[in-house]
Design a protein around this motif. Structure first.
Motif, PDB file in Angstrom:
ATOM      1  N   UNK A   1       0.813  -1.206   0.000  1.00 19.00           N
ATOM      2  CA  UNK A   1       0.000   0.000   0.000  1.00 19.00           C
ATOM      3  C   UNK A   1       0.852   1.264   0.000  1.00 19.00           C
ATOM      4  N   UNK A   2       1.997   1.236   0.627  1.00 18.40           N
ATOM      5  CA  UNK A   2       2.767   2.462   0.837  1.00 18.40           C
ATOM      6  C   UNK A   2       4.249   2.162   0.949  1.00 18.40           C
ATOM      7  N   UNK A   3       5.061   3.062   0.443  1.00 19.90           N
ATOM      8  CA  UNK A   3       6.504   2.964   0.626  1.00 19.90           C
ATOM      9  C   UNK A   3       7.057   4.276   1.157  1.00 19.90           C
ATOM     10  N   UNK A   4       8.006   4.164   2.065  1.00 22.31           N
ATOM     11  CA  UNK A   4       8.753   5.337   2.507  1.00 22.31           C
ATOM     12  C   UNK A   4      10.178   5.201   2.014  1.00 22.31           C
ATOM     13  N   UNK A   5      10.689   6.259   1.407  1.00 20.17           N
ATOM     14  CA  UNK A   5      12.020   6.167   0.834  1.00 20.17           C
ATOM     15  C   UNK A   5      12.926   7.262   1.361  1.00 20.17           C
ATOM     16  N   UNK A   6      14.182   6.904   1.586  1.00 23.52           N
ATOM     17  CA  UNK A   6      15.210   7.876   1.906  1.00 23.52           C
ATOM     18  C   UNK A   6      16.242   7.857   0.800  1.00 23.52           C
ATOM     19  N   UNK A   7      16.475   9.034   0.199  1.00 19.34           N
ATOM     20  CA  UNK A   7      17.373   9.097  -0.942  1.00 19.34           C
ATOM     21  C   UNK A   7      18.662   9.829  -0.561  1.00 19.34           C
ATOM     22  N   UNK A   8      19.756   9.329  -1.095  1.00 23.70           N
ATOM     23  CA  UNK A   8      21.030  10.013  -0.907  1.00 23.70           C
ATOM     24  C   UNK A   8      21.939   9.672  -2.074  1.00 23.70           C
ATOM     25  N   UNK A   9      23.118  10.265  -2.066  1.00 22.05           N
ATOM     26  CA  UNK A   9      24.094   9.998  -3.129  1.00 22.05           C
ATOM     27  C   UNK A   9      25.287   9.301  -2.515  1.00 22.05           C
ATOM     28  N   UNK A  10      25.852   8.387  -3.261  1.00 24.12           N
ATOM     29  CA  UNK A  10      27.006   7.642  -2.759  1.00 24.12           C
ATOM     30  C   UNK A  10      27.921   7.318  -3.926  1.00 24.12           C
ATOM     31  N   UNK A  11      29.149   6.941  -3.627  1.00 30.30           N
ATOM     32  CA  UNK A  11      30.105   6.599  -4.684  1.00 30.30           C
ATOM     33  C   UNK A  11      30.141   5.092  -4.868  1.00 30.30           C
ATOM     34  N   UNK A  12      30.246   4.651  -6.113  1.00 27.62           N
ATOM     35  CA  UNK A  12      30.244   3.221  -6.405  1.00 27.62           C
ATOM     36  C   UNK A  12      31.456   2.550  -5.761  1.00 27.62           C
ATOM     37  N   UNK A  13      31.199   1.472  -5.006  1.00 30.02           N
ATOM     38  CA  UNK A  13      32.288   0.660  -4.473  1.00 30.02           C
ATOM     39  C   UNK A  13      32.781  -0.270  -5.573  1.00 30.02           C
ATOM     40  N   UNK A  14      33.805  -1.050  -5.267  1.00 23.65           N
ATOM     41  CA  UNK A  14      34.273  -2.014  -6.258  1.00 23.65           C
ATOM     42  C   UNK A  14      33.178  -3.022  -6.593  1.00 23.65           C
TER      43      UNK A  14
ATOM     44  N   UNK B   1      11.347   1.356   2.530  1.00 26.49           N
ATOM     45  CA  UNK B   1      10.614   0.463   3.429  1.00 26.49           C
ATOM     46  C   UNK B   1       9.171   0.417   2.953  1.00 26.49           C
ATOM     47  N   UNK B   2       8.626  -0.779   2.815  1.00 23.90           N
ATOM     48  CA  UNK B   2       7.291  -0.940   2.238  1.00 23.90           C
ATOM     49  C   UNK B   2       6.316  -1.508   3.258  1.00 23.90           C
ATOM     50  N   UNK B   3       5.090  -0.974   3.239  1.00 25.21           N
ATOM     51  CA  UNK B   3       4.056  -1.384   4.189  1.00 25.21           C
ATOM     52  C   UNK B   3       2.896  -2.039   3.457  1.00 25.21           C
ATOM     53  N   UNK B   4       2.196  -2.939   4.133  1.00 20.94           N
ATOM     54  CA  UNK B   4       1.016  -3.548   3.521  1.00 20.94           C
ATOM     55  C   UNK B   4      -0.256  -2.991   4.154  1.00 20.94           C
ATOM     56  N   UNK B   5      -1.399  -3.492   3.683  1.00 15.02           N
ATOM     57  CA  UNK B   5      -2.685  -2.935   4.106  1.00 15.02           C
ATOM     58  C   UNK B   5      -2.960  -3.167   5.583  1.00 15.02           C
ATOM     59  N   UNK B   6      -2.257  -4.127   6.169  1.00 15.22           N
ATOM     60  CA  UNK B   6      -2.452  -4.372   7.598  1.00 15.22           C
ATOM     61  C   UNK B   6      -1.515  -3.511   8.433  1.00 15.22           C
ATOM     62  N   UNK B   7      -0.708  -2.685   7.774  1.00 15.65           N
ATOM     63  CA  UNK B   7       0.200  -1.805   8.487  1.00 15.65           C
ATOM     64  C   UNK B   7       1.529  -2.453   8.826  1.00 15.65           C
ATOM     65  N   UNK B   8       1.740  -3.663   8.345  1.00 20.20           N
ATOM     66  CA  UNK B   8       2.998  -4.354   8.624  1.00 20.20           C
ATOM     67  C   UNK B   8       4.109  -3.872   7.685  1.00 20.20           C
ATOM     68  N   UNK B   9       5.350  -3.932   8.165  1.00 19.55           N
ATOM     69  CA  UNK B   9       6.486  -3.683   7.278  1.00 19.55           C
ATOM     70  C   UNK B   9       6.778  -4.986   6.542  1.00 19.55           C
ATOM     71  N   UNK B  10       6.739  -4.942   5.224  1.00 19.84           N
ATOM     72  CA  UNK B  10       6.843  -6.160   4.448  1.00 19.84           C
ATOM     73  C   UNK B  10       8.172  -6.304   3.741  1.00 19.84           C
ATOM     74  N   UNK B  11       8.878  -5.205   3.593  1.00 19.83           N
ATOM     75  CA  UNK B  11      10.090  -5.292   2.780  1.00 19.83           C
ATOM     76  C   UNK B  11      11.015  -4.135   3.077  1.00 19.83           C
ATOM     77  N   UNK B  12      12.301  -4.441   3.079  1.00 18.95           N
ATOM     78  CA  UNK B  12      13.334  -3.409   3.083  1.00 18.95           C
ATOM     79  C   UNK B  12      14.110  -3.585   1.792  1.00 18.95           C
ATOM     80  N   UNK B  13      14.273  -2.505   1.054  1.00 21.82           N
ATOM     81  CA  UNK B  13      14.964  -2.619  -0.221  1.00 21.82           C
ATOM     82  C   UNK B  13      15.975  -1.497  -0.359  1.00 21.82           C
ATOM     83  N   UNK B  14      17.221  -1.850  -0.581  1.00 21.93           N
ATOM     84  CA  UNK B  14      18.273  -0.860  -0.771  1.00 21.93           C
ATOM     85  C   UNK B  14      18.773  -0.967  -2.199  1.00 21.93           C
TER      86      UNK B  14
END
Lengths: 241, 241
Positions: free
Chosen positions: B180-193, B213-226
């Motif tokens: 249902x919803x995602x919260x995202x934090x954006x930043x810049x970084x340098x490519x590692x090897x 971080x993604x939430x479902x309709x029950x309000x649970x955190x379902x996924x962390x994605x980097x």
DNA sequence: CTCGCATAGTCTTGTATAAGACACAAGACG
DNA sequence: CGTCTTGTGTCTTATACAAGACTATGCGAG
């Protein structure tokens, strides 16, 4: 038999009210007529009017308060900040920026600027360069480009102090420019020497590059803003629903 | 005399319907009962029910089609893509990614993962490493972290092919997980090897780092994605309203 | 008789109206 | 400093009709 306007009535009413706000008929912060009165004037039922008002409220054009009335949203810098400023510190808290103007100029729009602002190339634009300071450190270097036609006189004696942000808000209110929507393109870039000087960081530091185009309630493009954010101590927070 | 539940009736009805969807009472893609029937069953007026349905539709939990009926939103990969995938090419067009799984594992959550997913440290999580390919070039390197409790059996024989994305959608539908919803934090970084190897770019290339971080309709955190996005030929598009 | 197709019927959601009870805010008044 | 009154938006119900989508019927052509 076809209707002259096929849109639902509540959408037509929304458009009418939108126009009254854009045209300055109802000014920023002013109270709208009471619902029954307004419904009668427009010749629609209270329910239809309320539906239109709900849509305007969703677009942040009006604010409704039970028991008090309905008001045209006042664009204070705090309001705009809360709505459009997405920078957070590492704890996830909103941050309060100071602003330092580093340069103001007026000139013909470049090809890039004209395309983004939907102007013809060479039309006059104002440019404001400034840095934004969080907790004592400069973290954003940005250039704001405005169509001169929408902001007459902005090129005049401008205090290099942080007043500019207030002036900007004033112009919006005074010229019927009510900011409604921004489209942003985000990417990563390396700090140039100029960036490094402004942001007090090593050359090559990865920066978050934010290219933002802003629209007003009349659908006009009102601003192009290119920001470079040093994300060593801050994040750009977005919510997708 | 105070009411037992102070929320408006239409909000209560929304919650009831939300529960029925989350609990699997009404399955993905299934039609809800017709409005008059449902209103009668719940003991509310048609207007109140419709208001609740409108809110569910705004949250993309249901889809309504005049003349046909109301359906629980089906989470296809296309649907999720359109709703949550914000990468565009330089022309501003949405891009169609291919996916290549580079690794799958299961293990105890790190401190960071546990905090983000709202788990206790050490609880089991699945990790999926993959790269996403746009127009033949690898542009995103990402790690998906899932609470094992919500995705039982995901650790089993997993084809290293791009099936995983389909499997993932299947799991969501099968387990009442409706994103249902995602919260995202954006930043810049340098490519590692490591980044450079996956993304086929020089070490140090500025990358857009997306922590979602993604939430479902029950309000649970379902996924962390980097995700690490190479923005040399793509942008991350966001709209703020 | 069978196929094709128009169309009437019926079920669905969408729009618009009206009316009354309620809740909140502010000022008047005791 | 409470209480009342008045004006405001909010909630809930009810009814009617419009419009989209599917089904069944039935008629005519072949």
């Amino acid at each position: 038999m076809r209707r002259p306007d096929a849109r639902p009535l509540y959408v037509q009413v929304e458009a009418i009210l939108n126009d009254r706000i854009v045209s300055g008929d109802w000014k920023s912060g002013q109270a709208l007529p009471a619902e029954p009165e307004l419904a009668a004037e427009l010749g629609v039922s209270a329910g239809t009017l309320r539906r239109a008002l709900a849509r305007l409220e969703q677009r942040h054009l009006i604010e409704r308060r039970q028991g008090r009335g309905t008001y045209v949203t006042q664009q204070t810098s705090e309001q705009a900040l809360g709505q459009f400023f997405r920078v957070r510190n590492l704890a996830g808290r909103p941050v309060e920026p100071d602003t330092f103007i580093t340069g103001v100029s007026t000139g013909p729009a470049s090809e890039e600027e004209a395309a983004r602002l939907r102007l013809r190339q060479g039309e006059a634009v104002h440019r404001i360069d400034r840095s934004r300071i969080f907790e004592g450190e400069p973290r954003i270097a940005e250039r704001i480009t405005l169509p001169a036609a929408l902001f007459p006189g902005l090129s005049l004696p401008l205090a290099p102090a942080q007043l500019a942000s207030e002036i900007y808000v004033h112009y919006r209110n005074a010229h019927g420019i009510i900011v409604v929507k921004s489209e942003e393109n985000l990417s990563a870039t390396a700090a140039t020497e100029a960036d490094a000087a402004v942001l007090n960081c090593p050359v090559g530091t990865p920066l978050l590059l934010i290219e933002r185009v802003t629209f007003d309630a009349a659908g006009r493009v009102v601003e192009l803003r290119v920001s470079r954010l040093d994300t060593r101590a801050h994040r750009y927070a977005v919510e997708i629903a």
